[in-house]
Design a protein around this motif. Structure first.
Motif, mmCIF file in Angstrom:
data_model
loop_
_atom_site.group_PDB
_atom_site.id
_atom_site.type_symbol
_atom_site.label_atom_id
_atom_site.label_comp_id
_atom_site.label_asym_id
_atom_site.label_seq_id
_atom_site.Cartn_x
_atom_site.Cartn_y
_atom_site.Cartn_z
ATOM 1 N N CYS A 12 9.940 -6.539 3.093
ATOM 2 C CA CYS A 12 9.003 -5.487 3.504
ATOM 3 C C CYS A 12 8.424 -4.761 2.284
ATOM 4 O O CYS A 12 9.154 -4.343 1.400
ATOM 5 C CB CYS A 12 9.724 -4.486 4.408
ATOM 6 S SG CYS A 12 8.714 -3.060 4.832
ATOM 7 N N ALA A 15 3.710 -1.904 3.922
ATOM 8 C CA ALA A 15 2.264 -1.890 4.160
ATOM 9 C C ALA A 15 1.941 -1.118 5.438
ATOM 10 O O ALA A 15 0.812 -0.696 5.643
ATOM 11 C CB ALA A 15 1.726 -3.313 4.270
ATOM 12 N N ALA A 16 2.943 -0.974 6.296
ATOM 13 C CA ALA A 16 2.846 -0.168 7.521
ATOM 14 C C ALA A 16 1.906 -0.718 8.576
ATOM 15 O O ALA A 16 1.563 -0.007 9.502
ATOM 16 C CB ALA A 16 2.499 1.285 7.201
ATOM 17 N N SER A 17 1.500 -1.990 8.457
ATOM 18 C CA SER A 17 0.626 -2.466 9.524
ATOM 19 C C SER A 17 1.419 -2.619 10.829
ATOM 20 O O SER A 17 0.858 -2.461 11.900
ATOM 21 C CB SER A 17 -0.138 -3.737 9.137
ATOM 22 O OG SER A 17 0.684 -4.658 8.536
ATOM 23 N N CYS A 18 2.728 -2.859 10.726
ATOM 24 C CA CYS A 18 3.537 -2.928 11.957
ATOM 25 C C CYS A 18 3.534 -1.566 12.662
ATOM 26 O O CYS A 18 3.472 -1.499 13.891
ATOM 27 C CB CYS A 18 4.961 -3.369 11.646
ATOM 28 S SG CYS A 18 5.792 -2.334 10.436
ATOM 29 N N CYS A 56 2.117 -8.914 9.947
ATOM 30 C CA CYS A 56 2.839 -8.391 8.771
ATOM 31 C C CYS A 56 2.481 -9.266 7.571
ATOM 32 O O CYS A 56 2.642 -10.481 7.622
ATOM 33 C CB CYS A 56 4.346 -8.421 9.026
ATOM 34 S SG CYS A 56 5.285 -8.138 7.505
#
Ligand SMILES: Cc1cc2nc3c(=O)[nH]c(=O)nc-3n(C[C@H](O)[C@H](O)[C@H](O)COP(=O)(O)OP(=O)(O)OC[C@H]3O[C@@H](n4cnc5c(N)ncnc54)[C@H](O)[C@@H]3O)c2cc1C
Ligand code: SF4
Lengths: 74, 261
Positions: A12, A15-18, A56
């Motif tokens: 991980c 990137a915080a797209s999840c 992700c």
């Protein structure tokens, strides 16, 4: 949610797209790594959870169906 | 979040490994998003492979979206986009992300930093601020690229700078050609130098363009709290710059980031 998820912490990059796609399932911790929210309340739909994993950038999210079979990454 | 089908209406290799795509929306034929947000593109439907791409166009153009893609990674996303031809259809879901100009920042100096394709959402944000929102406050952009031959949109940003006095930008090459007259090195060092200079001595010539907006009697802390940073690109630049900005006293709440990889 009937899918279950696991975040591979080493992969991980925060990137915080999840979090953007499935905010009721993932959040970033103090080290900027995604963690799974343990909640009994409102949940994301399975397709949002799968979309979060599929988008992700580092394939750091594994998704399992009700029977425990890994459905992402294939 | 909504699913979209769009048609490739333009596809150009604009420089080096950078590709520009104009996707005309088919169904639905309009999109609502905030400048800086991204879409999730289906790359290989059968295998469930998707990739994220920021929208480079401004929200006002609601019938289409523009993408700016670096195909250098050569993975599934790069291959798919590289081979797309005008007329072909694509599928995506959108919009996503919180990398948008925050309401709390609009009265601050807005400082944008991009490396490579990280310029995509920042272009959307800057165009939206200047053209759509007629934003009057100071906006500054630093864009780090590797070589001169990779560069594109230079004239567009130069024209914006001429047209809007509150916008200033710098291109920084990490591998400049011999006798390159402009900035070179890494964006990090330029931004930190600028941040220190403008907070310690706001009257220095490099900061003249927005001096009228600032009170030189302000304390250093006050000046720093009037800066909002938006960083987009690779994680190394973002992590290094975020740490260095914190070291020179910038509050974490004023640093907004989008990591591409
Ligand atoms: C929120 C978000 C928005 C994004 N927006 C854009 C955008 O607007 N334009 C764009 O070009 N990309 C963007 N990306 C990156 C994009 O989603 C893909 O990661 C990229 O296109 C590579 O995909 P691939 O399948 O070709 O390579 P993959 O097989 O997924 O990756 C191969 C390797 O290349 C690395 N990599 C990814 N991107 C780059 C790069 N630019 N330079 C060098 N190495 C890289 C990856 O970390 C990986 O190690 C964005 C990513 C995120 C998370
Ligand atoms: S999308 Fe992937 S890399 Fe980004 S925070 Fe979530 S798990 Fe981490």
């Amino acid at each position: 949610m009937s899918y279950s998820v696991k975040v591979l912490r080493d992969k991980c990059i925060g990137a915080a797209s999840c979090v953007a796609v499935a905010p009721k399932t993932f959040k970033l911790d103090s080290q900027n790594k995604a963690v799974v929210i343990k909640s009994t309340g409102d949940k994301d739909a399975d397709d949002a959870i799968l979309l979060a994993a599929q988008s992700c950038p580092t394939a750091a999210i594994e998704v399992y169906d009700e029977s425990g079979k890994k459905i992402w990454p294939l | 979040m909504q699913s979209f089908t769009a048609r490739v209406s333009e596809h150009q290799l604009i420089a080096g490994s950078f590709q520009y795509l104009h996707l005309e929306l088919v169904n639905p034929d309009k999109i609502e998003f905030q400048a800086g947000q991204y879409l999730i593109l289906t790359v290989e439907a059968a295998k469930g492979i998707r990739r994220n791409y920021s929208i480079a166009s401004r929200p006002e153009m609601s019938h289409a979206v523009e993408l700016l893609v670096d195909v250098k990674p050569q993975g599934s996303g790069s291959q798919y986009l590289k081979n797309l031809k005008p007329g072909e259809q694509v599928k995506f879901v959108a919009p996503f992300g919180n990398f948008v100009v925050q309401d709390a920042c609009v009265n601050h100096q807005l400082l944008f930093v991009a490396t490579g394709s990280g310029i995509s959402p920042i272009r959307s944000m800057i165009l939206d601020l200047l053209i759509t929102k007629k934003h009057q406050g100071p906006i500054r952009l630093w864009w780090g690229m590797r070589r001169q031959e990779d560069c594109f949109w230079v004239e567009d940003f130069d024209n914006l700078e001429k047209e809007y006095q509150n916008f200033k930008w710098d291109l920084i090459l990490s591998r400049p050609p011999k006798n390159w007259p402009l900035h070179f090195g890494h964006v990090t060092q330029h931004l930190i130098e600028y941040t220190k200079q403008s907070t310690i001595n706001p009257a220095k010539p490099r900061t003249v363009w927005y001096r009228a907006k600032r009170d030189p009697r302000q304390s250093r802390d006050n000046q720093q709290s009037t800066m909002c940073f938006y960083l987009c690109g690779n994680k190394f630049m973002i992590e290094e710059l975020s740490t260095k900005l914190a070291e020179v006293g910038i509050n974490k709440e004023h640093i907004h980031t989008e990591k591409f990889f």
